[in-house]
Design an enzyme around this catalytic site. Sequence first.
Site, PDB file in Angstrom:
ATOM      1  N   GLU A 527      93.872  26.539   4.541  1.00 24.67           N
ATOM      2  CA  GLU A 527      95.283  27.343   4.329  1.00 24.67           C
ATOM      3  C   GLU A 527      94.771  28.640   3.923  1.00 24.67           C
ATOM      4  O   GLU A 527      95.245  29.743   4.409  1.00 24.67           O
ATOM      5  CB  GLU A 527      96.202  26.627   3.372  1.00 24.67           C
ATOM      6  CG  GLU A 527      96.512  25.156   3.856  1.00 24.67           C
ATOM      7  CD  GLU A 527      97.160  24.978   5.215  1.00 24.67           C
ATOM      8  OE1 GLU A 527      97.559  26.178   5.684  1.00 24.67           O
ATOM      9  OE2 GLU A 527      97.175  24.158   6.041  1.00 24.67           O
ATOM     10  N   ASP A 591      89.638  26.093  10.075  1.00 20.16           N
ATOM     11  CA  ASP A 591      88.796  24.711  10.151  1.00 20.16           C
ATOM     12  C   ASP A 591      87.353  25.167   9.742  1.00 20.16           C
ATOM     13  O   ASP A 591      86.770  24.748   8.778  1.00 20.16           O
ATOM     14  CB  ASP A 591      88.780  24.017  11.198  1.00 20.16           C
ATOM     15  CG  ASP A 591      89.882  23.237  11.603  1.00 20.16           C
ATOM     16  OD1 ASP A 591      90.726  22.961  10.522  1.00 20.16           O
ATOM     17  OD2 ASP A 591      90.127  22.562  12.685  1.00 20.16           O
TER      18      ASP A 591
HETATM   19 ZN   LIG Z   1      96.373  25.332   9.995  1.00 19.66          ZN
END
Ligand SMILES: [Zn+2]
Length: 700
Positions: A527, A591
Amino acid sequence: MRIQAIASLLALCGGLCYGQNLVSNSSATDIASAPTEPKKPISFDLSAIDKSADPCTNFYQYACGNWMKNNPIPSDQVRWGRFNELAERNNYLLYTELKSAADAPKTPLQKKYGDFFAACMDSDLADKLGANPIHPELDMIDGLSDKKQLTALNIELFKKFGGNALFYVGVQQDQVDSSKQILGTGQGGLTLPDRDYYLTDDDRSKKLRAQYVEHVTKMFVLLGDTPEKAASEAANVMRIETALAEGSMSRVDMRDPAKRYHIMTIAEVNALSPDYDWKQYLDGIGLDQAKTLNVSSPGFVKAANGEIEAESLPALKSYMAWHVLHSAAPFLAKPFVDENFAFFGQTLQGQKEQQPRWKRCTRLTDAALGEAVGQDWVKQYFPPDAKANMEKLVAALEKALGEDIQSLDWMSDATKKEAEAKLGTIQQKIGYPANWRDYSTFIVKRDDLVGNVDRSAISEAKRNLAKYGKPVDNMEWGMTPPTVNAYYNPPQNNINFPAGILQPPFYSNSMDPAVNFGGIGVVIGHEMTHGFDDQGSKYDLHGNVRTWFTPEDLTKFQAKTGCIADEYSGFKVAEGQNLNGKLTLGENTADNGGLRIAFQALQETIAADPDKALAGYTSDKPATAEKDGYTPAQRFFIGFGQVWCQNQTEQSARVLAKTDPHSTGEWRTNGSVQNFDEFGKAFGCKVGQPMMPANACRVW
Ligand SMILES: [Zn+2]
């Protein structure tokens, strides 16, 4: 329209969430079997590991191989993974709350959500009513005698049903001055999951379109039309939706803030769509003070107006009636529910059976009254120390990202300074809202499912429009407390973690830091990295769209994100279907960055307190070099990979490849580890093996 309206109002993450955006497979059934409590998911599952696989060749197979073998897709799902396990459990626990509130409410709020749930569960009443609940709306559409009345009709649809046809407005943060809330209008009006379904000319798409037209025909027949009339109505729907698809922007273009920002005066919007009276519409829905609108997709507004001109009044009526029928189908009598499932569940996504009604009604209640039922849910299922533990983890991740930024050899000091300032101002929200949403004006009736859904749509649309011209409330949440997900909000520069995700397999008090950093640590890092991915980095620390990279650094950044986009475009998800590297670029960047900084934060945690490195936060177990035969670094990567274990139908993989900004579990795992040399080192891989390529991509 209806539940789509609820869903869109709740889903503020706009593709920036962490988790899976399942295409909704509206379905309900009356399976009588009593719901049973799903078992609690566990973190770090040794039995999931396929030891016959080589982690350096295919790490996903190694971490998840046995899990995939032992966990086939349940017949009422299209995708089944660790995320779903937890979401199903949360949904079940929520169901037990709703059931007791429906049977014996103790507070006015429980009475409200209990009644909403009870109304949804009353399939006998739904069957008895047939399509009656939508007849007032259909009659209103049928009563149109002139295309010039379209604006007035839209005002009435909004006021009485929370609906709209072709055009709508909503309030959004101004991307140039994020302290302002402005009006905007977007694109929509399609039924298939993406514009590509209307425009792609391969055999698979052509066949699906034919099946869709057949479905629309069947639904109109169920409504009482003759097969001939229904077929002509379905043809009208297909033709109009295709024209709207042609005018719509692609999902990839919609990710670019510059491409969806076009502030226009009302006169300018009217010039784009001369057959729709925007002034009358805005006045009619209580926005008479509005002078400008952000038209995010001008091509769509033009195309929609083109349809008003080109199509006959009866054809436009078919289109509008279809959208009323389609959006209400899950709440009508069984034949409508079944036909809706047959196309959208089975044909489109390969789902074998409808979900039991209690599951669907639980999700619906969560969507309509999530912050009412969530208040009671968190009291039971969100332990007080979870928030404090999360704050510690967030601080560790923030420090790691700061160090990561400093270490980048390609970035100038000027850009690093801007990046650090932005990182330093990221606001974190954990668990649930400080101020709960007020539902006092939303009237719920125990015998009126469709009316409840309509009134929810009206009340949420009004809540949204009431923000116009007011200061931004950055304490508001875009996800409900039991949600298994998380998101970054670019105009607010904040990260949000609902209570629902702060559990195994993501987080466990009894697990060692390695596993928790591989789970929730990577989620937090993901995030945070969204603030710096190809999309988030277009916003500055105040949430305004502004280029804060130096021109040279921006060029280098684009080359680095380009490497990720090209790499992921090479990953296959089904025969002849690869991921779209540009659509998934933000998620893949997040990621990759999230994994790297969570690993860094773990190393620092171990260095700071080696004795506890392999113990749980509440445990005082002595440190050993390995646990379960794995080093902390290996446990970190396995913990990470196992969050993504999943099986999915081929049909669902194809739908998501076109619509989901997230990659599949396999590539979220393998794509991330193969770009991170610490993975190869942890498992003793050699450069050149698939999980340790010589030409790895790296942005952050
Ligand atoms: Zn995301």
